[in-house]
Motif scaffolding. Structure first.
Motif, PDB file in Angstrom:
ATOM      1  N   GLN A  80      -5.004  13.771  32.333  1.00  0.00           N
ATOM      2  CA  GLN A  80      -4.904  12.523  31.596  1.00  0.00           C
ATOM      3  C   GLN A  80      -4.827  11.387  32.603  1.00  0.00           C
ATOM      4  OE1 GLN A  80      -4.962  11.900  28.196  1.00  0.00           O
ATOM      5  NE2 GLN A  80      -5.018   9.748  28.817  1.00  0.00           N
ATOM      6  N   MET A  81      -5.775  10.486  32.521  1.00  0.00           N
ATOM      7  CA  MET A  81      -5.858   9.388  33.475  1.00  0.00           C
ATOM      8  C   MET A  81      -5.648   8.067  32.739  1.00  0.00           C
ATOM      9  SD  MET A  81      -9.049  10.671  35.835  1.00  0.00           S
ATOM     10  CE  MET A  81     -10.254  10.390  34.550  1.00  0.00           C
ATOM     11  N   ASN A  82      -4.574   7.387  33.061  1.00  0.00           N
ATOM     12  CA  ASN A  82      -4.249   6.093  32.454  1.00  0.00           C
ATOM     13  C   ASN A  82      -4.285   4.996  33.513  1.00  0.00           C
ATOM     14  OD1 ASN A  82      -3.739   7.447  29.998  1.00  0.00           O
ATOM     15  ND2 ASN A  82      -1.589   7.749  30.540  1.00  0.00           N
ATOM     16  N   SER A  83      -4.324   3.765  33.054  1.00  0.00           N
ATOM     17  CA  SER A  83      -4.326   2.609  33.958  1.00  0.00           C
ATOM     18  C   SER A  83      -5.372   2.775  35.055  1.00  0.00           C
ATOM     19  CB  SER A  83      -2.934   2.415  34.567  1.00  0.00           C
ATOM     20  OG  SER A  83      -1.968   2.222  33.557  1.00  0.00           O
ATOM     21  N   LEU A  84      -6.559   3.145  34.651  1.00  0.00           N
ATOM     22  CA  LEU A  84      -7.615   3.429  35.625  1.00  0.00           C
ATOM     23  C   LEU A  84      -8.013   2.180  36.397  1.00  0.00           C
ATOM     24  CD1 LEU A  84      -9.662   5.919  33.486  1.00  0.00           C
ATOM     25  CD2 LEU A  84      -8.842   6.369  35.811  1.00  0.00           C
ATOM     26  N   LYS A  85      -8.370   2.403  37.641  1.00  0.00           N
ATOM     27  CA  LYS A  85      -8.764   1.333  38.556  1.00  0.00           C
ATOM     28  C   LYS A  85     -10.182   1.594  39.054  1.00  0.00           C
ATOM     29  CE  LYS A  85      -3.994   1.068  40.281  1.00  0.00           C
ATOM     30  NZ  LYS A  85      -3.131   1.158  41.501  1.00  0.00           N
ATOM     31  N   PRO A  86     -10.886   0.567  39.475  1.00  0.00           N
ATOM     32  CA  PRO A  86     -12.238   0.789  40.008  1.00  0.00           C
ATOM     33  C   PRO A  86     -12.259   1.794  41.154  1.00  0.00           C
ATOM     34  CG  PRO A  86     -11.924  -1.531  39.563  1.00  0.00           C
ATOM     35  CD  PRO A  86     -10.590  -0.873  39.337  1.00  0.00           C
ATOM     36  N   GLU A  87     -11.201   1.836  41.945  1.00  0.00           N
ATOM     37  CA  GLU A  87     -11.162   2.783  43.062  1.00  0.00           C
ATOM     38  C   GLU A  87     -10.979   4.231  42.620  1.00  0.00           C
ATOM     39  OE1 GLU A  87      -9.324  -0.008  42.694  1.00  0.00           O
ATOM     40  OE2 GLU A  87      -7.276   0.256  43.476  1.00  0.00           O
ATOM     41  N   ASP A  88     -10.767   4.461  41.331  1.00  0.00           N
ATOM     42  CA  ASP A  88     -10.731   5.821  40.803  1.00  0.00           C
ATOM     43  C   ASP A  88     -12.131   6.350  40.521  1.00  0.00           C
ATOM     44  OD1 ASP A  88      -7.865   4.834  38.900  1.00  0.00           O
ATOM     45  OD2 ASP A  88      -7.869   6.060  40.722  1.00  0.00           O
ATOM     46  N   THR A  89     -13.138   5.501  40.642  1.00  0.00           N
ATOM     47  CA  THR A  89     -14.517   5.917  40.400  1.00  0.00           C
ATOM     48  C   THR A  89     -14.913   7.029  41.367  1.00  0.00           C
ATOM     49  OG1 THR A  89     -15.190   3.759  39.534  1.00  0.00           O
ATOM     50  CG2 THR A  89     -16.923   5.165  40.441  1.00  0.00           C
ATOM     51  N   ALA A  90     -15.368   8.141  40.812  1.00  0.00           N
ATOM     52  CA  ALA A  90     -15.715   9.317  41.613  1.00  0.00           C
ATOM     53  C   ALA A  90     -16.256  10.406  40.696  1.00  0.00           C
ATOM     54  CB  ALA A  90     -14.490   9.840  42.367  1.00  0.00           C
ATOM     55  N   VAL A  91     -16.792  11.436  41.309  1.00  0.00           N
ATOM     56  CA  VAL A  91     -17.048  12.683  40.592  1.00  0.00           C
ATOM     57  C   VAL A  91     -15.785  13.524  40.707  1.00  0.00           C
ATOM     58  CG1 VAL A  91     -18.440  14.762  40.436  1.00  0.00           C
ATOM     59  CG2 VAL A  91     -19.510  12.588  41.076  1.00  0.00           C
ATOM     60  N   TYR A  92     -15.283  13.961  39.574  1.00  0.00           N
ATOM     61  CA  TYR A  92     -14.056  14.745  39.527  1.00  0.00           C
ATOM     62  C   TYR A  92     -14.392  16.225  39.339  1.00  0.00           C
ATOM     63  CZ  TYR A  92     -11.147  10.591  39.401  1.00  0.00           C
ATOM     64  OH  TYR A  92     -10.508   9.417  39.741  1.00  0.00           O
ATOM     65  N   TYR A  93     -13.753  17.068  40.154  1.00  0.00           N
ATOM     66  CA  TYR A  93     -13.979  18.501  40.134  1.00  0.00           C
ATOM     67  C   TYR A  93     -12.680  19.233  39.829  1.00  0.00           C
ATOM     68  CZ  TYR A  93     -18.164  17.252  42.839  1.00  0.00           C
ATOM     69  OH  TYR A  93     -19.341  16.691  43.276  1.00  0.00           O
ATOM     70  N   CYS A  94     -12.773  20.278  39.031  1.00  0.00           N
ATOM     71  CA  CYS A  94     -11.635  21.166  38.881  1.00  0.00           C
ATOM     72  C   CYS A  94     -11.837  22.381  39.782  1.00  0.00           C
ATOM     73  CB  CYS A  94     -11.420  21.594  37.432  1.00  0.00           C
ATOM     74  SG  CYS A  94     -12.840  22.347  36.610  1.00  0.00           S
ATOM     75  N   ALA A  95     -10.735  22.952  40.202  1.00  0.00           N
ATOM     76  CA  ALA A  95     -10.780  24.063  41.142  1.00  0.00           C
ATOM     77  C   ALA A  95      -9.640  25.028  40.854  1.00  0.00           C
ATOM     78  CB  ALA A  95     -10.683  23.546  42.575  1.00  0.00           C
ATOM     79  N   ALA A  96      -9.833  26.259  41.290  1.00  0.00           N
ATOM     80  CA  ALA A  96      -8.826  27.297  41.054  1.00  0.00           C
ATOM     81  C   ALA A  96      -8.658  28.154  42.289  1.00  0.00           C
ATOM     82  CB  ALA A  96      -9.229  28.170  39.867  1.00  0.00           C
ATOM     83  N   ASP A  97      -7.415  28.556  42.518  1.00  0.00           N
ATOM     84  CA  ASP A  97      -7.112  29.492  43.596  1.00  0.00           C
ATOM     85  C   ASP A  97      -5.773  30.155  43.299  1.00  0.00           C
ATOM     86  OD1 ASP A  97      -8.402  30.067  46.437  1.00  0.00           O
ATOM     87  OD2 ASP A  97      -6.214  30.222  46.608  1.00  0.00           O
ATOM     88  N   LEU A  98      -5.503  31.241  43.986  1.00  0.00           N
ATOM     89  CA  LEU A  98      -4.263  31.962  43.723  1.00  0.00           C
ATOM     90  C   LEU A  98      -3.057  31.336  44.414  1.00  0.00           C
ATOM     91  CD1 LEU A  98      -5.554  35.643  43.815  1.00  0.00           C
ATOM     92  CD2 LEU A  98      -4.784  34.348  41.822  1.00  0.00           C
ATOM     93  N   SER A  99      -3.283  30.383  45.335  1.00  0.00           N
ATOM     94  CA  SER A  99      -2.166  29.707  45.977  1.00  0.00           C
ATOM     95  C   SER A  99      -2.440  28.217  46.068  1.00  0.00           C
ATOM     96  CB  SER A  99      -1.904  30.287  47.370  1.00  0.00           C
ATOM     97  OG  SER A  99      -3.041  30.141  48.182  1.00  0.00           O
TER      98      SER A  99
END
Length: 120
Positions: A80-99
């Motif tokens: 959940q992303m609130n109060s977004l700023k122009p500097e938040d502009t990006a491609v967002y990736y999710c990732a998974a690992d065991l640690s």
């Protein structure tokens, strides 16, 4: 683990977006789940992570604005992303690992990315 990110879009500064990441293939609840982002011309950076026990960590620039959460029953990760700023502009990736790590190279599994654009 197969990961599918969604929820990106175009939003004005001060607005909100909710990213989702659907997981399949392995036991989702065993994995640390993270969000990373890559702005144009910049390296991928850590945004937030949540452990199997719901312990969370955030990069300083998003603390108080972004909330990471997981729904183990639905094998889904959210940001959940609130109060977004122009500097938040990006491609967002999710990732998974065991640690847990804030280093992108540590994570074994990645989603395809979703574009977030914040206009000023």
């Amino acid at each position: 683990v197969q990961l599918q990110a969604s929820g990106g879009g175009l939003v004005q500064a001060g607005g909100s977006l909710r990213l989702s990441c659907a997981a399949s293939g392995r036991t989702f609840s065993n994995y640390v789940m993270g969000w990373f982002r890559a702005a144009p011309g910049k390296e991928r950076e850590f945004v937030a992570a949540v452990t199997p026990r719901d312990s969370t960590s955030y990069t300083d620039s998003v603390k108080g604005r972004f909330t990471i959460s997981r729904d183990n029953a639905k094998n889904t990760l959210h940001l959940q992303m609130n109060s977004l700023k122009p500097e938040d502009t990006a491609v967002y990736y999710c990732a998974a690992d065991l640690s847990l790590s804030r280093y992108s190279g540590h994570y074994e599994y990645w989603g395809q990315g979703t574009q977030v654009t914040v206009s000023s």
